[in-house]
Scaffold this active site. Structure first.
Site: not given
Length: 770
Positions: A199, A273, A337
């Site tokens: 991440d 990410h 995301e």
């Protein structure tokens, strides 16, 4: 025949201990087992386990057999003889066999407990799960012998995918703790460990071909202090932080999981990410001139992988090493995301869109995911992605993990794609608070109590019957932005992991929250307490944070952890070990126009504590109507400036604006003010005498006064939470005052009212006058 006095003593003792006798059908139909089995038929008698009991098995080297033998030796100091099972009748033995299991569903087992022997029948994981159920029937205390009630249990799972997730990127956890996490999963028949390994805040897996992923990408310079929504400007701890798993450690964890029939699914995030990877290899970005670093705060970042051949080559190299380490069918590639800001301004990205005739950047993400899927498929594996992979078109063979509610999962199932349900809105984000957030450890926000997790059904009625089969199962996620310690991990997952297990395993018809929460959970938390696992201590069963009107306060409580004690006070002070111990039900009479306040706390044998509950009961006569003749629709509002932690601070604060409004929606105030407070006043008409129940759902604090008397107390700086309160009103006009403050994150305020003989509904400012 019992005398009345003796019968009363027995009933009082039962209420005091909160202990459920495993052989009483009406009290504990599931014999204390979590998750509740498919079928339980209790029998007369008990089997007595002792040092002389032998363990006989088709293969003494079987994983389930070795696990049972080790457990009995470690927990009970019993060195039971291991013998090969010859298929003949034996006495004083535990037999583990696959005989007679041909018609059992996958992972199913039969557990037969007779006075002379116990038979656990199953194959592979089924035999292991039968052993887990047998272990749950053992007493918590170590003794020379153990009595196990006789029964016939037949059991198998509702879903084939029963998952728990752990994010080790935001905060890192040791191999030893990951194994402890797997132990808990196995105890509750969960079979998939979703390991979130990369991440923005850290790359946690060694990749031999790209050593900078761990030498650079696993280390961040510092970490944000507190909730990133609340602090402006943000503050940092100034301490370097890092950690990663070597490939040998990965192999060790995978092998350990396999010994407990748990599949480990690795997650390598893409295309978003990616800050840790870009810090190590900036040439994978769309703007190589930027100075990338491992993220030190939380949230979503614009910098993502550039969809170039260099990036695809890098990711294929990474996944090649990952696939060699993990034998799982699935490889999780993230897909969530991923902002498209950088792609929109990137000449390279735009050229790819044009060359491939893609519609837009969403189409480019779909191309990215589909290309990586083809590579993973070429290795004989399949991908899982978060529900954002639906955007721009779903990859042909992808499984969707639905986290933004159920919509993504429903859409994927309707397209005949496999789905794993893990909706944050249904209580499956275990980083969300288990009570009002200001009373719980620091967290990201959200509200996911045990009852909410338990109530969820992964097979949504919105999915047509023919597509229900595409719902593979359910998973809970633990993101660790605000979880820095092993103790806090365990606090956040226990006892909600038990609710997850029952949702994932138990047939809908067998689910019963009262039995689960009031009979079985107390026994299992006592086991956790004795075995030094941390967990959240529930409040006393029967105690609530509430306020209501009555002439008496009746107190009837049970302990939520066997062996724990409930301390209470009625003097307004918070209870502790110096207060009275609750031992039996009692009733307090409340004089007219007075109130009584009951506070309770649960303290376990190892000193763990619950939150304090507060019940306020007022013996008010119905409030008379007030004289008011105004007719202007709506309510008056006063908007004030400041950073508040309670509504009492609004009085005297600097006034920003006043006016009249017909809504309690605060969005307009939020646009111009990061923090603010607002007081609404108006009058409403009551058509009939009776009990009126108001509630506020707010983020942050809110209170309601009726005729200048507080009715709803939802005060304090907290995330979204609903709190009710009731009042007796006479027919006519009544004054309404609502105070609310916003502390800087999300501005949400709703007001609800339940009137006599009518269902609960939203209470609108438009129906009031001033």
């Amino acid at each position: 025949m019992l005398s009345k006095k003796r019968l009363l003593i027995c009933l009082t003792a039962l209420l005091t201990t909160g202990y459920a006798n495993a052989q009483t059908p009406n009290i504990d139909p599931n014999m204390g087992i979590i998750p509740a089995p498919v079928s339980v038929l209790k029998q007369v008698g008990t089997f007595i386990l002792s040092q002389e009991t032998s363990i006989q098995a088709d293969s003494v080297n079987n994983k389930a057999v070795q696990f049972l033998s080790s457990y009995l030796q470690n927990k009970f100091a019993l060195k039971n003889k291991l013998q090969a099972y010859k298929g003949i009748s034996v006495s004083n033995a535990i037999v583990l066999t696959s005989t007679g299991t041909e018609n059992l569903p996958a992972e199913g087992y039969r557990l037969t407990i007779e006075p002379q022997r116990i038979t656990v029948a199953g194959k592979g994981a089924g035999l292991f799960y039968g052993v887990q159920s047998l272990i749950q029937l053992l007493p918590i205390e170590r003794a020379a012998t153990a009595k196990i009630p006789c029964a016939r249990i037949e059991d198998y799972p509702r879903f084939g995918y029963r998952g728990m997730h752990l994010d080790v990127c935001r905060h890192f956890f040791t191999v030893e703790f990951v194994k402890r996490y797997l132990d808990l999963m196995a105890a509750y028949k969960l079979n998939t460990f979703h390991w979130h390994l990369t991440d923005d805040q850290g790359w946690r897996i060694e990749i031999k071909k790209y050593p900078r992923l761990t030498s650079v990408g696993s280390q961040r310079a510092q970490t944000l202090i507190g909730n990133y929504h609340d602090r402006m400007p943000q503050q940092f701890d100034g301490m370097p932080y890092g950690g990663f798993y070597t490939q040998d450690q990965i192999r060790d964890v995978v092998a350990y999981a396999q010994s407990k029939y748990i599949t480990v699914v690795p997650e390598i995030e893409m295309p978003g990410h990616a800050m840790a990877a870009l810090a190590a290899y900036p040439e994978l970005s769309c703007d190589t001139k930027l100075d990338y670093k491992v993220a030190e705060t939380w949230g979503v970042f614009n910098n993502i992988f550039c969809p170039t051949e260099k990036t695809f080559g890098f990711l294929q190299d990474v996944l090649t090493e990952v696939i060699d380490l993990f034998p799982s069918k699935y490889i999780h590639i993230g897909g969530d995301e991923a902002p498209k800001v950088v792609w929109k301004s990137s000449a390279e990205a735009q050229a790819i869109i044009k060359r491939l005739k893609l519609k837009d950047e969403h189409g480019l993400q779909s191309y990215f995911i589909q290309r990586m899927e083809k590579f993973v498929n070429s290795k004989g594996r399949s991908i899982i992605g978060w529900d954002e992979i639906l955007e721009g078109g779903l990859a042909p063979n992808a499984t969707v993990m639905s986290w933004r509610g159920e919509a993504g999962g429903i859409a994927a199932a309707k397209q005949n794609h496999n789905v794993i349900m893990t909706p944050s809105s249904a209580g499956y984000y275990f980083d969300h608070s288990q009570a009002r957030s200001d009373l719980e450890p620091l967290g990201i926000g959200g509200f996911a109590p045990l009852a909410k997790t338990y109530a969820y059904n992964p097979q949504s009625s919105a999915i047509p019957a023919a597509q229900q089969k595409y719902v593979l199962g359910v998973q809970a996620n633990l993101w660790t932005e605000y979880i820095t310690t092993e103790n806090k991990v365990e606090y956040m997952i226990m006892p909600r992991m038990m609710a997850l297990s029952e949702v994932a395993w138990t047939p809908l018809a067998n689910k019963n929250y009262t039995d689960f929460a009031e009979t079985r959970i107390p026994k299992h938390l006592a086991w956790a307490d004795a075995n030094k696992f941390n967990y959240r201590v529930p409040t006393a069963i029967g105690a609530k944070d509430t306020a209501y009107n009555a002439q008496q306060l009746t107190v009837d409580l049970k302990v939520p952890v066997n062996g724990a004690k409930i301390y209470y006070s009625i003097d307004g002070y918070d209870p502790n070990e110096t207060n009275d111990i609750y031992t039996h039900p009692f009733t307090l009479n409340i004089p007219s126009d007075q109130y009584r306040e009951l506070k309770t706390i649960v303290i376990t044998p190892t000193g763990k504590r619950s939150l304090i509950t507060r019940t306020v009961v007022t013996n008010h006569t119905p409030m008379p109507a007030v004289s008011f003749s105004g007719t202007t629709p709506g309510v008056k509002y006063e908007l004030v400036a400041g950073s508040f932690t309670e509504t009492g601070q609004l009085d005297g604060a600097r006034v920003l604006d006043t006016g009249i409004t017909k809504t309690f929606n605060t969005a307009a105030f939020k646009k111009a003010n990061r923090t603010f407070g607002v007081t609404y006043t108006g009058y409403f008409n009551v058509d009939a005498d009776g009990k009126y129940i108001f509630s506020t759902q707010s983020d942050d604090g809110s209170v309601i006064y009726i005729d200048d008397t507080m009715v709803v107390d939802n005060d304090g700086k907290h995330s979204l939470y609903e709190q009710p309160g009731e009042v007796l009103l006479q027919k006519g006009m009544h004054k309404f005052t609502l105070k609310y403050f916003e502390a800087g994150a999300f501005s949400t305020l709703r007001v609800y009212l339940t009137m006599p003989g009518k269902p609960k509904g939203e209470f609108s400012a438009a129906n009031m006058v001033n």
